[in-house]
Design an enzyme around this catalytic site. Structure first.
Site, PDB file in Angstrom:
ATOM      1  N   TYR A 102      -2.702   1.438  -7.238  1.00 49.92           N
ATOM      2  CA  TYR A 102      -2.697   2.719  -7.937  1.00 49.92           C
ATOM      3  C   TYR A 102      -3.628   2.699  -9.142  1.00 49.92           C
ATOM      4  CZ  TYR A 102       1.179   4.828  -5.438  1.00 49.92           C
ATOM      5  OH  TYR A 102       1.968   5.402  -4.502  1.00 49.92           O
ATOM      6  N   LYS A 143       3.603  -8.994   1.357  1.00 48.93           N
ATOM      7  CA  LYS A 143       2.881  -9.110   2.622  1.00 48.93           C
ATOM      8  C   LYS A 143       2.034 -10.372   2.509  1.00 48.93           C
ATOM      9  CE  LYS A 143       1.499  -7.579   6.656  1.00 48.93           C
ATOM     10  NZ  LYS A 143       2.380  -7.664   7.841  1.00 48.93           N
ATOM     11  N   ASP A 164       6.709  -4.989   6.166  1.00 42.10           N
ATOM     12  CA  ASP A 164       6.939  -4.309   7.453  1.00 42.10           C
ATOM     13  C   ASP A 164       8.341  -4.609   7.965  1.00 42.10           C
ATOM     14  OD1 ASP A 164       5.967  -6.922   7.659  1.00 42.10           O
ATOM     15  OD2 ASP A 164       4.587  -6.520   9.316  1.00 42.10           O
ATOM     16  N   ASP A 185      11.020   6.007  -0.741  1.00 40.39           N
ATOM     17  CA  ASP A 185      11.211   7.265   0.004  1.00 40.39           C
ATOM     18  C   ASP A 185      12.108   7.002   1.209  1.00 40.39           C
ATOM     19  OD1 ASP A 185       9.606   8.814  -1.682  1.00 40.39           O
ATOM     20  OD2 ASP A 185       8.636   9.835   0.007  1.00 40.39           O
TER      21      ASP A 185
HETATM   22  C1  IPM Z   1       6.667   8.846  -6.830  1.00 43.64           C
HETATM   23  C2  IPM Z   1       5.603   9.816  -6.438  1.00 43.64           C
HETATM   24  C3  IPM Z   1       4.348   9.472  -7.192  1.00 43.64           C
HETATM   25  C4  IPM Z   1       3.946   8.074  -6.790  1.00 43.64           C
HETATM   26  C5  IPM Z   1       3.168  10.415  -6.959  1.00 43.64           C
HETATM   27  C6  IPM Z   1       3.543  11.853  -7.233  1.00 43.64           C
HETATM   28  C7  IPM Z   1       1.966  10.012  -7.776  1.00 43.64           C
HETATM   29  O1  IPM Z   1       5.392   9.820  -5.062  1.00 43.64           O
HETATM   30  O2  IPM Z   1       7.075   8.836  -7.997  1.00 43.64           O
HETATM   31  O3  IPM Z   1       7.089   8.070  -5.980  1.00 43.64           O
HETATM   32  O4  IPM Z   1       3.359   7.886  -5.731  1.00 43.64           O
HETATM   33  O5  IPM Z   1       4.226   7.154  -7.546  1.00 43.64           O
HETATM   34 MN    MN Z   2       6.604   8.400  -3.975  1.00 39.82          MN
END
Ligand code: IPM
Ligand code: MN
Length: 353
Positions: free
Chosen positions: A142, A187, A219, A247
């Site tokens: 990132y 990984k 994975d 997520d």
């Molecule tokens: C999260 C979100 C953010 C990330 C995005 C919006 C930049 O998906 O907080 O998980 O990827 O970190």
């Molecule tokens: Mn996210």
């Protein structure tokens, strides 16, 4: 206790759920005799429209001056389908994380018994699952060196020993407060950066003999999370893997709208729901305010105010038990409650208990 809170409501459903989060925060403060003051600040798409910057300097100062940041969500579809946009709302979030030094993102994956049937997983698999994912938040791909072109492009997954060590320490601290089990997700069979993580973790595990450390490839971890979510206690991983796995974690519980998170590090900590800005739900009074309200519980607990956090959790559980729920988790034939009604019910419950 005196607490100065920076309120960053952001975009989409953000302002609506924030209103309820603040109402709950104030009700708890009044009950326990805390003095809480709030200062609103711009961020996200909203801030781009008003001042051309998704995390303006003034917002940064408001955050730095506060004891904690209560954050809702950022994002707007008008930026999503425009790869040429020069500034994006998400950059505001990344800038906030970087400038506040928020290297540790704590995302609990908790199931609520009465909502287990909403999970895409079988009841017996998911019931009782309870783990924390600790995501490194200011390093890796990132933030590493990038090149963006139309013929070639790259992102660099850079980690230093110091960055790895400090996030692993956070993992160990949480594991010690819980079931003493830490899973380091990487990984290492392919990536050099992951081999550094594993190397540092293998050194550090000797300092924590009371914690069982295991290693898992990402994975495999993504598979294990749906096959046997109860295996996990505390999971620690790098930025990108953590983004993806959290997520996955939030949806296996069947209740993404209920999961809060905390980001901590060098400066002011930030508390926010895991879900996004849900632009389609904006202004409709249908968004679930519980993740925002539970973020307030995490905020109080961060300052050692356990009873305050506990009262909020009890109020949330009571609302679920009484079927005071927003549409996406309401039982069939149940009464209709909107964002405001759920928030107000919880505020009232707190005042009465
Ligand atoms: C999260 C979100 C953010 C990330 C995005 C919006 C930049 O998906 O907080 O998980 O990827 O970190
Ligand atoms: Mn996210």
């Amino acid at each position: 206790m005196k607490l100065k809170i920076a309120v960053l409501a952001g975009d989409g459903i953000g302002p609506e759920i924030m209103e309820q989060g603040v109402a709950v925060m104030s009700a708890v403060a009044e009950k326990f005799g805390h003095e809480v003051t709030y200062k609103d600040a711009l961020c996200g798409a909203h801030a781009i429209d008003e001042v051309g910057n998704p995390f303006p300097e003034e917002t940064f100062q408001t955050c730095m001056d506060a004891d904690a940041v209560l954050f809702a969500s950022v994002g707007d579809p008008k930026f999503d389908n425009d790869p040429t946009a020069k500034v994006r709302p998400e950059q505001g979030l990344l800038a906030m994380r970087k400038r506040l030094g928020l290297f540790a993102n704590i995302r609990p994956v908790t199931t609520f018994d009465c909502l287990v049937h909403k999970s895409p997983l079988k009841d017996e698999l998911v019931r009782g699952a309870d783990f924390i994912c600790i995501r490194e938040l200011t390093g890796g791909m990132y933030f590493g060196e990038k090149k963006e072109g139309t013929e070639e492009a790259y992102d660099t997954n850079y980690y230093s020993r110091a960055e790895v060590e400090r996030i692993l320490r956070v993992g160990y601290q949480y594991a010690r407060q819980r079931r003493h089990h830490l899973t380091v997700v990487d990984k290492a069979n392919v990536l050099a950066s992951s081999r550094l993580w594993r190397h540092v973790a293998q050194e550090m595990m000797k300092e924590y003999p009371d914690v069982e450390t295991d290693f898992m490839y990402v994975d495999n971890a993504s598979m294990r999370m749906i096959q046997e979510p109860r295996f996990f206690d505390v999971m620690v991983t790098e930025n990108t893997f953590g983004d993806i796995l959290t997520d996955e974690g939030s949806c296996i519980t069947g209740s993404m709208g209920l999961l809060p998170s905390a980001s901590t590090g060098e400066h002011t900590p930030v508390f926010e729901p895991i879900h996004g800005s849900w632009p389609q739900g904006k202004g409709l009074n249908i968004a679930n305010p519980l993740a925002q309200i539970l973020s307030v519980a995490m905020l109080y607990e961060y300052f050692g105010l356990k009873a305050e956090g506990e009262l909020i959790r009890k109020a949330v559980n009571a609302s679920l038990d009484k079927n005071v729920r927003t549409p996406e988790i309401q039982v069939e034939g149940g009464e209709r409650y909107g964002t405001r009604e759920v928030g107000q019910w919880i505020v009232k419950w707190i005042k009465e208990h």
